[in-house]
Write a protein that holds these residues in place. Structure first.
Motif, mmCIF file in Angstrom:
data_model
loop_
_atom_site.group_PDB
_atom_site.id
_atom_site.type_symbol
_atom_site.label_atom_id
_atom_site.label_comp_id
_atom_site.label_asym_id
_atom_site.label_seq_id
_atom_site.Cartn_x
_atom_site.Cartn_y
_atom_site.Cartn_z
ATOM 1 N N ALA A 91 10.335 5.199 16.311
ATOM 2 C CA ALA A 91 11.007 4.553 15.181
ATOM 3 C C ALA A 91 10.099 3.521 14.512
ATOM 4 N N ILE A 92 9.346 2.768 15.295
ATOM 5 C CA ILE A 92 8.448 1.754 14.730
ATOM 6 C C ILE A 92 7.320 2.411 13.942
ATOM 7 N N GLU A 93 6.733 3.462 14.516
ATOM 8 C CA GLU A 93 5.596 4.116 13.859
ATOM 9 C C GLU A 93 6.001 4.929 12.643
ATOM 10 N N ASN A 94 7.255 5.391 12.596
ATOM 11 C CA ASN A 94 7.700 6.254 11.509
ATOM 12 C C ASN A 94 8.641 5.565 10.536
ATOM 13 N N ALA A 95 8.718 4.233 10.607
ATOM 14 C CA ALA A 95 9.564 3.497 9.667
ATOM 15 C C ALA A 95 9.035 3.669 8.244
ATOM 16 N N VAL A 96 9.862 3.350 7.270
ATOM 17 C CA VAL A 96 9.434 3.427 5.872
ATOM 18 C C VAL A 96 8.163 2.605 5.673
ATOM 19 N N PHE A 97 8.151 1.403 6.259
ATOM 20 C CA PHE A 97 6.944 0.582 6.296
ATOM 21 C C PHE A 97 6.529 0.482 7.767
ATOM 22 N N ARG A 152 -4.124 3.962 12.036
ATOM 23 C CA ARG A 152 -3.052 4.931 11.836
ATOM 24 C C ARG A 152 -2.585 4.841 10.387
ATOM 25 N N PRO A 153 -2.508 5.962 9.663
ATOM 26 C CA PRO A 153 -2.138 5.910 8.237
ATOM 27 C C PRO A 153 -0.754 5.287 8.041
ATOM 28 N N VAL A 154 -0.625 4.472 7.005
ATOM 29 C CA VAL A 154 0.682 3.896 6.706
ATOM 30 C C VAL A 154 1.574 4.888 5.984
ATOM 31 N N ARG A 201 0.816 -1.206 0.000
ATOM 32 C CA ARG A 201 0.000 0.000 0.000
ATOM 33 C C ARG A 201 0.855 1.263 0.000
ATOM 34 N N VAL A 202 1.970 1.235 0.739
ATOM 35 C CA VAL A 202 2.846 2.405 0.766
ATOM 36 C C VAL A 202 3.347 2.731 -0.636
ATOM 37 N N GLU A 203 3.802 1.713 -1.346
ATOM 38 C CA GLU A 203 4.326 1.948 -2.692
ATOM 39 C C GLU A 203 3.226 2.420 -3.641
ATOM 40 N N LEU A 204 2.036 1.849 -3.538
ATOM 41 C CA LEU A 204 0.912 2.303 -4.365
ATOM 42 C C LEU A 204 0.559 3.757 -4.084
ATOM 43 N N ALA A 246 8.757 -6.926 5.161
ATOM 44 C CA ALA A 246 9.816 -6.185 4.481
ATOM 45 C C ALA A 246 10.478 -5.222 5.455
ATOM 46 N N GLY A 247 11.744 -5.389 5.671
ATOM 47 C CA GLY A 247 12.481 -4.497 6.548
ATOM 48 C C GLY A 247 12.400 -4.821 8.017
ATOM 49 N N ALA A 248 11.779 -5.952 8.404
ATOM 50 C CA ALA A 248 11.611 -6.260 9.826
ATOM 51 C C ALA A 248 12.955 -6.466 10.514
ATOM 52 N N ILE A 249 13.890 -7.119 9.840
ATOM 53 C CA ILE A 249 15.200 -7.344 10.466
ATOM 54 C C ILE A 249 15.963 -6.032 10.590
ATOM 55 N N THR A 250 15.853 -5.179 9.582
ATOM 56 C CA THR A 250 16.478 -3.869 9.670
ATOM 57 C C THR A 250 15.876 -3.057 10.810
ATOM 58 N N LEU A 251 14.554 -3.152 10.990
ATOM 59 C CA LEU A 251 13.896 -2.459 12.093
ATOM 60 C C LEU A 251 14.369 -3.007 13.437
ATOM 61 N N ALA A 252 14.508 -4.329 13.536
ATOM 62 C CA ALA A 252 15.022 -4.929 14.772
ATOM 63 C C ALA A 252 16.434 -4.432 15.057
#
Length: 590
Positions: A360-366, A251-253, A215-218, A385-391
């Motif tokens: 950081a969690i709420e404002n991540a790219v995804f 909350r909007p993505v 949805r973010v990319e769309l 997508a990006g969960a390990i980077t977020l961790a």
């Protein structure tokens, strides 16, 4: 001066949070615990005690979820004050139950389960205070292990679907239409309605979380023909759930989207999957007869949005999401070694850490969904997508916020953190996923390296819908996400055949790897297998993948193998399987 030190808490917190069917249940359970602890801290403050933790800010505890408070009182007054604080917690819970069920709510065995201990001794000097605190904490640990069971007599009723040790009750009037056929205990019904009845934003479902990158990319592209399909999808979804013309807003993505496509950012995350539009499954889920025309409209709109995404080069929405758990290592021992003033400083640093992690969690790219970020521990749902980077970002924030403070382990180092990232299918039972995430966190803390090191580790678990399971346990390193990224070059994905061959040869590879002089030979063999089992175009590309496989396999923290003997640490099949999942389902490199 002799004083009473009281430690009071709630038992069964993890169980209460884990026994949930939806992400909204998990979020509500966490908020209930935080609110009950807030009431306890506030009541203790009203009674004039010397509150140790949590620190109150505007009459509320600073920071995230907590299930324990501690305070100092005059000698002999501790037990009576502890009882008053516990009574305030029970009154707050009864009010929440009454808001759900009405003036005469059913009983809720085991919830809340308050406990407290009180010890008496001098507390004037730092040494006296530390000794008194140690006695209180030791007694609290023993008290928590002593379970008090309420007598339950129920016959002719179904057990609760998520808390099978409790009887189910009739759904309250506050339950939504499609929920009324669920068999839930009274406590679970309170959990289900708690946040909703307080007017907060809806919590994203596992489907909505999984579809976030799509949805973010769309929405970033937002072509002109997207708005009409979004409107059609919204109309069909609202008809199914019986709330027209809109759905509960999440909350909007992503923000700043053009007019007409906002529902894709806030309400339609669970509806963009064409497979969701199945008449039989919608009937089971929403307890209503959904018209065939509505199903056709919803499916057609979801497929049309998918066609727009394909035209833009956006991947299909994955059915997988991630659960993130983090826990600080040996925090209790570190806090216990501090004096009163240093404990206040350390507590404030944990508060700031929790706030930073939530942002950081709420404002991540995804964006993800933080459930609790108390500083000392964390639970969040995130897109795959990006969960390990977020961790990795969560782990880096620990160092950033604690490096200059008093919190140190027994060797004088900054407190570390262990983490679990579990990838699960959106249709998998949430209770089981949370249980496996807790088990994965335990393995991050307890699995050992060759040098006997433990903790400060990451466990990654992939739970495929079809039953395939892969697991990786690695020491935390800033290079860890990039090492996984090197396993998934853009032009090919690691094959199941490669993973199978690596698993078949693990004993031979492990034997060679134990001799560090033979590591070039091991990497050469891995390069040969990569060339044979993938579409690597040359030795250089295959060699880069083989080098990353070797490094991850060498760093792996192990458990005893199925065959009695020494642990098998060197398992290159595991990082290969995890990387294959990331490439297939996430479309990302880490």
């Amino acid at each position: 001066m002799t004083r009473d030190m009281v430690v009071l808490g709630l038992s069964g917190v993890q169980k209460f949070i884990q026994e949930s069917r939806t992400t909204a249940d998990v979020a509500s359970a966490s908020q209930i615990i935080q609110d009950l602890a807030t009431v306890a801290a506030r009541r203790a403050g009203e009674l004039g005690v010397d509150l140790i933790y949590p620190v109150l800010d505007d009459d509320r505890p600073r920071g995230g979820v907590t299930s324990k408070i501690a305070f100092l009182a005059d000698e002999g007054a501790g037990p009576g004050l502890a009882k008053e604080v516990a009574d305030a917690v029970h009154r707050e819970w009864r009010q929440a139950a009454a808001a759900c069920f009405g003036a005469a709510p059913p009983t809720t065995p085991g919830m809340p389960n308050t406990w407290w201990v009180a010890v008496t001794g001098p507390a004037d000097t730092p040494q006296e205070y530390a000794a008194l605190r140690e006695r209180a904490e030791n007694l609290a640990t023993a008290r928590k292990r002593t379970r008090v069971f309420e007598v339950m007599t129920a016959s002719g009723v179904w057990p609760c679907a998520v808390s099978p040790g409790l009887p189910s009750v009739l759904a309250p009037d506050t339950a939504r239409r499609h929920e009324r056929g669920e068999r839930l205990s009274a406590a679970c019904w309170v959990k289900r309605t708690y946040l909703r009845d307080r007017g907060g934003q809806a919590t994203r479902s596992t489907l909505s979380i999984a579809s976030t990158p799509y949805r973010v990319e769309l929405l970033k592209a937002a072509p002109d023909d997207l708005a009409a399909e979004v409107a059609a999808l919204l109309d069909a979804a609202a008809t199914v759930v019986g709330r027209s013309p809109s759905l509960p807003a999440e909350r909007p993505v992503v923000t700043g989207v053009p007019a007409g496509v906002e529902p894709l950012a806030t309400s339609l995350g669970a509806w963009v999957y064409p497979d969701v539009w199945n008449q039989a499954s919608l009937h089971r889920e929403y307890r209503t007869n959904v018209a065939e025309d509505t199903v056709r409209q919803g499916r057609a709109a979801a497929l049309a949005i998918g066609g727009i995404a394909e035209r833009l080069g956006i991947r299909r929405p994955t059915p997988y999401y991630a659960v993130l758990l983090q826990d600080l290592d040996r925090l209790g021992a570190a806090m216990g070694a501090l004096g009163r003033d240093q404990q206040g400083t350390g507590s404030q640093q944990l508060v700031e850490l929790g706030r930073a992690q939530r942002r950081a969690i709420e404002n991540a790219v995804f964006p993800g969904v933080p459930v609790y970020t108390g500083g000392d521990d964390l639970l969040a749902f995130a897109p795959a997508a990006g969960a390990i980077t977020l961790a990795a970002e969560m782990r880096a924030l620990v160092d950033e916020h604690l490096k200059d403070g008093p919190l140190r382990d027994t060797d004088g180092r900054t407190i570390t953190a262990s983490t679990a990232v579990v990838f699960a299918h959106m249709r998998s039972p949430l209770r089981s996923v949370l249980s496996q995430a807790r088990d994965a966190l335990d393995k991050a803390k307890n699995s050992e390296s060759r040098q006997g090191q433990d903790r400060d580790a990451l466990t990654v678990v992939v739970l495929r819908r079809g039953g395939e399971r892969s697991r990786l346990i690695q020491p935390w390193s800033p290079q860890l996400p990039s090492r996984l990224a090197r396993l998934t070059p853009a032009r090919f994905a690691l094959s199941s055949g490669l993973a199978g061959q690596l698993e078949q040869d693990k004993h031979e590879l492990a034997g060679l790897a134990e001799d560090t002089d033979l590591h070039p030979t091991v990497e050469a063999e891995l390069t040969r297998l990569v060339l044979r089992r993938t579409r690597a175009r040359d030795d250089a590309e295959a060699g880069a993948v083989a080098q990353a496989l070797h490094q991850l396999a060498w760093d792996e923290r192990g458990e005893p193998d199925a065959v009695p003997g020494t642990p098998i640490f060197y398992r290159p099949a595991e990082p290969a399987l995890v990387a294959r999942f990331l490439a297939q389902e996430c479309g990302v490199r880490a």
